[in-house]
Design a protein around this motif. Structure first.
Motif, PDB file in Angstrom:
ATOM      1  N   GLU A  57      -2.770   8.309 -17.151  1.00 35.46           N
ATOM      2  CA  GLU A  57      -3.701   8.270 -16.024  1.00 35.46           C
ATOM      3  C   GLU A  57      -4.369   6.909 -15.910  1.00 35.46           C
ATOM      4  O   GLU A  57      -4.559   6.397 -14.805  1.00 35.46           O
ATOM      5  N   ALA A  58      -4.720   6.289 -17.023  1.00 38.56           N
ATOM      6  CA  ALA A  58      -5.340   4.961 -16.999  1.00 38.56           C
ATOM      7  C   ALA A  58      -4.369   3.916 -16.451  1.00 38.56           C
ATOM      8  O   ALA A  58      -4.768   3.035 -15.679  1.00 38.56           O
ATOM      9  N   ALA A  59      -3.108   4.011 -16.817  1.00 39.12           N
ATOM     10  CA  ALA A  59      -2.106   3.067 -16.321  1.00 39.12           C
ATOM     11  C   ALA A  59      -1.906   3.218 -14.815  1.00 39.12           C
ATOM     12  O   ALA A  59      -1.769   2.218 -14.093  1.00 39.12           O
ATOM     13  N   VAL A  60      -1.912   4.455 -14.325  1.00 38.86           N
ATOM     14  CA  VAL A  60      -1.776   4.686 -12.886  1.00 38.86           C
ATOM     15  C   VAL A  60      -3.008   4.144 -12.163  1.00 38.86           C
ATOM     16  O   VAL A  60      -2.899   3.470 -11.135  1.00 38.86           O
ATOM     17  N   ARG A  61      -4.198   4.415 -12.712  1.00 35.55           N
ATOM     18  CA  ARG A  61      -5.429   3.914 -12.093  1.00 35.55           C
ATOM     19  C   ARG A  61      -5.455   2.386 -12.036  1.00 35.55           C
ATOM     20  O   ARG A  61      -5.940   1.799 -11.064  1.00 35.55           O
ATOM     21  N   ALA A  62      -4.919   1.717 -13.041  1.00 32.48           N
ATOM     22  CA  ALA A  62      -4.874   0.265 -13.049  1.00 32.48           C
ATOM     23  C   ALA A  62      -4.045  -0.254 -11.870  1.00 32.48           C
ATOM     24  O   ALA A  62      -4.416  -1.245 -11.223  1.00 32.48           O
ATOM     25  N   ILE A  63      -2.948   0.411 -11.577  1.00 31.51           N
ATOM     26  CA  ILE A  63      -2.114   0.022 -10.438  1.00 31.51           C
ATOM     27  C   ILE A  63      -2.873   0.261  -9.133  1.00 31.51           C
ATOM     28  O   ILE A  63      -2.840  -0.566  -8.222  1.00 31.51           O
ATOM     29  N   VAL A  64      -3.576   1.370  -9.034  1.00 23.79           N
ATOM     30  CA  VAL A  64      -4.344   1.688  -7.832  1.00 23.79           C
ATOM     31  C   VAL A  64      -5.421   0.622  -7.606  1.00 23.79           C
ATOM     32  O   VAL A  64      -5.608   0.146  -6.484  1.00 23.79           O
ATOM     33  N   HIS A  65      -6.105   0.220  -8.650  1.00 25.88           N
ATOM     34  CA  HIS A  65      -7.175  -0.774  -8.520  1.00 25.88           C
ATOM     35  C   HIS A  65      -6.639  -2.161  -8.143  1.00 25.88           C
ATOM     36  O   HIS A  65      -7.312  -2.915  -7.467  1.00 25.88           O
ATOM     37  N   ARG A  66      -5.420  -2.465  -8.604  1.00 28.88           N
ATOM     38  CA  ARG A  66      -4.797  -3.763  -8.253  1.00 28.88           C
ATOM     39  C   ARG A  66      -4.306  -3.764  -6.809  1.00 28.88           C
ATOM     40  O   ARG A  66      -4.108  -4.818  -6.225  1.00 28.88           O
ATOM     41  N   HIS A  67      -4.038  -2.591  -6.283  1.00 32.58           N
ATOM     42  CA  HIS A  67      -3.511  -2.416  -4.913  1.00 32.58           C
ATOM     43  C   HIS A  67      -2.078  -2.916  -4.743  1.00 32.58           C
ATOM     44  O   HIS A  67      -1.640  -3.161  -3.632  1.00 32.58           O
ATOM     45  N   HIS A  68      -1.385  -3.106  -5.847  1.00 32.73           N
ATOM     46  CA  HIS A  68       0.043  -3.433  -5.764  1.00 32.73           C
ATOM     47  C   HIS A  68       0.698  -3.115  -7.089  1.00 32.73           C
ATOM     48  O   HIS A  68       0.048  -3.004  -8.116  1.00 32.73           O
ATOM     49  N   LYS A 103       0.838  -1.205   0.000  1.00 33.28           N
ATOM     50  CA  LYS A 103       0.000   0.000   0.000  1.00 33.28           C
ATOM     51  C   LYS A 103       0.871   1.252   0.000  1.00 33.28           C
ATOM     52  O   LYS A 103       0.603   2.196  -0.747  1.00 33.28           O
ATOM     53  N   GLU A 104       1.934   1.261   0.786  1.00 33.53           N
ATOM     54  CA  GLU A 104       2.845   2.403   0.820  1.00 33.53           C
ATOM     55  C   GLU A 104       3.541   2.592  -0.527  1.00 33.53           C
ATOM     56  O   GLU A 104       3.712   3.719  -0.991  1.00 33.53           O
ATOM     57  N   GLU A 105       3.951   1.486  -1.160  1.00 27.94           N
ATOM     58  CA  GLU A 105       4.612   1.571  -2.469  1.00 27.94           C
ATOM     59  C   GLU A 105       3.662   2.137  -3.519  1.00 27.94           C
ATOM     60  O   GLU A 105       4.051   2.980  -4.328  1.00 27.94           O
ATOM     61  N   VAL A 106       2.416   1.667  -3.510  1.00 27.61           N
ATOM     62  CA  VAL A 106       1.422   2.172  -4.462  1.00 27.61           C
ATOM     63  C   VAL A 106       1.171   3.651  -4.211  1.00 27.61           C
ATOM     64  O   VAL A 106       1.146   4.456  -5.147  1.00 27.61           O
ATOM     65  N   ASN A 107       0.997   4.030  -2.945  1.00 27.43           N
ATOM     66  CA  ASN A 107       0.747   5.437  -2.621  1.00 27.43           C
ATOM     67  C   ASN A 107       1.906   6.330  -3.053  1.00 27.43           C
ATOM     68  O   ASN A 107       1.684   7.425  -3.583  1.00 27.43           O
ATOM     69  N   ARG A 108       3.118   5.869  -2.840  1.00 28.04           N
ATOM     70  CA  ARG A 108       4.287   6.654  -3.240  1.00 28.04           C
ATOM     71  C   ARG A 108       4.345   6.801  -4.761  1.00 28.04           C
ATOM     72  O   ARG A 108       4.598   7.884  -5.289  1.00 28.04           O
ATOM     73  N   LEU A 109       4.085   5.711  -5.485  1.00 23.85           N
ATOM     74  CA  LEU A 109       4.095   5.765  -6.940  1.00 23.85           C
ATOM     75  C   LEU A 109       2.979   6.663  -7.466  1.00 23.85           C
ATOM     76  O   LEU A 109       3.196   7.446  -8.391  1.00 23.85           O
ATOM     77  N   VAL A 110       1.813   6.589  -6.870  1.00 20.61           N
ATOM     78  CA  VAL A 110       0.696   7.439  -7.290  1.00 20.61           C
ATOM     79  C   VAL A 110       1.029   8.907  -7.041  1.00 20.61           C
ATOM     80  O   VAL A 110       0.764   9.764  -7.891  1.00 20.61           O
ATOM     81  N   GLU A 111       1.630   9.207  -5.905  1.00 21.93           N
ATOM     82  CA  GLU A 111       1.986  10.594  -5.583  1.00 21.93           C
ATOM     83  C   GLU A 111       2.974  11.162  -6.599  1.00 21.93           C
ATOM     84  O   GLU A 111       2.781  12.251  -7.141  1.00 21.93           O
ATOM     85  N   VAL A 112       4.040  10.431  -6.889  1.00 22.42           N
ATOM     86  CA  VAL A 112       5.049  10.928  -7.818  1.00 22.42           C
ATOM     87  C   VAL A 112       4.497  10.937  -9.251  1.00 22.42           C
ATOM     88  O   VAL A 112       4.838  11.815 -10.046  1.00 22.42           O
ATOM     89  N   SER A 113       3.628   9.990  -9.582  1.00 20.85           N
ATOM     90  CA  SER A 113       2.985   9.981 -10.900  1.00 20.85           C
ATOM     91  C   SER A 113       2.073  11.182 -11.070  1.00 20.85           C
ATOM     92  O   SER A 113       2.022  11.798 -12.141  1.00 20.85           O
ATOM     93  N   SER A 114       1.372  11.517 -10.015  1.00 23.95           N
ATOM     94  CA  SER A 114       0.495  12.687 -10.041  1.00 23.95           C
ATOM     95  C   SER A 114       1.306  13.965 -10.234  1.00 23.95           C
ATOM     96  O   SER A 114       0.910  14.853 -11.007  1.00 23.95           O
TER      97      SER A 114
END
Length: 144
Positions: free
Chosen positions: A132-143, A33-44
């Motif tokens: 954005e779709a690629a980032v959302r796919a990672i968020v939905h997978r949760h890893h 969860k922390e890895e996904v959150n960090r990747l989402v933050e930097v991707s954003s």
């Protein structure tokens, strides 16, 4: 009495093992969860930076600003790009991020050129949606 003692010992061992296994799984889920959150933050941050840069070019084109009068692009983009590519998990988004950056470069290069401007503008829009779709796919997978 020996059988009861043995059963109690086995129960304690089994219970302790289950507690350790549960703790291991919990820590692994939290780490993901922390890895996904960090990747989402930097991707954003990366997407926002390049969308802002492209938006400045689009607004300037609408306003009729001459290419020679354009402001210099924010050098912070280099820092944000480096942070993105160094973040664990970004390798799954590398091609999409590169397309986003390339779209900005093509938009900048085609500024003031009627023949290539519309295609560059469309490419930017597509690159943003795909990233954005690629980032959302990672968020939905949760890893990652």
């Amino acid at each position: 009495m020996e059988v009861q003692g043995l059963l109690a010992l086995l129960g304690a061992i089994l219970g302790g093992t289950l507690v350790l296994l549960g703790d291991f799984i919990r820590r692994r889920v939290e780490k993901r969860k922390e890895e996904v959150n960090r990747l989402v933050e930097v991707s954003s941050r990366l997407s926002s930076m390049y969308n802002r840069l492209c938006g400045q070019l689009l607004d300037a084109a609408i306003a009729g600003v001459a290419a020679s009068d354009l402001a210099i692009a924010d050098p912070l983009r280099y820092e944000i790009t480096t942070q993105f590519f160094m973040t664990p998990g970004s390798e799954q988004l590398r091609s999409h991020a590169s397309r986003l950056i390339d779209a900005y470069n093509r938009l900048q290069d085609s500024y003031g050129q009627e023949s290539t401007w519309d295609a560059a503008r469309d490419e930017h829009g597509l690159a943003v949606r795909e990233f954005e779709a690629a980032v959302r796919a990672i968020v939905h997978r949760h890893h990652i």
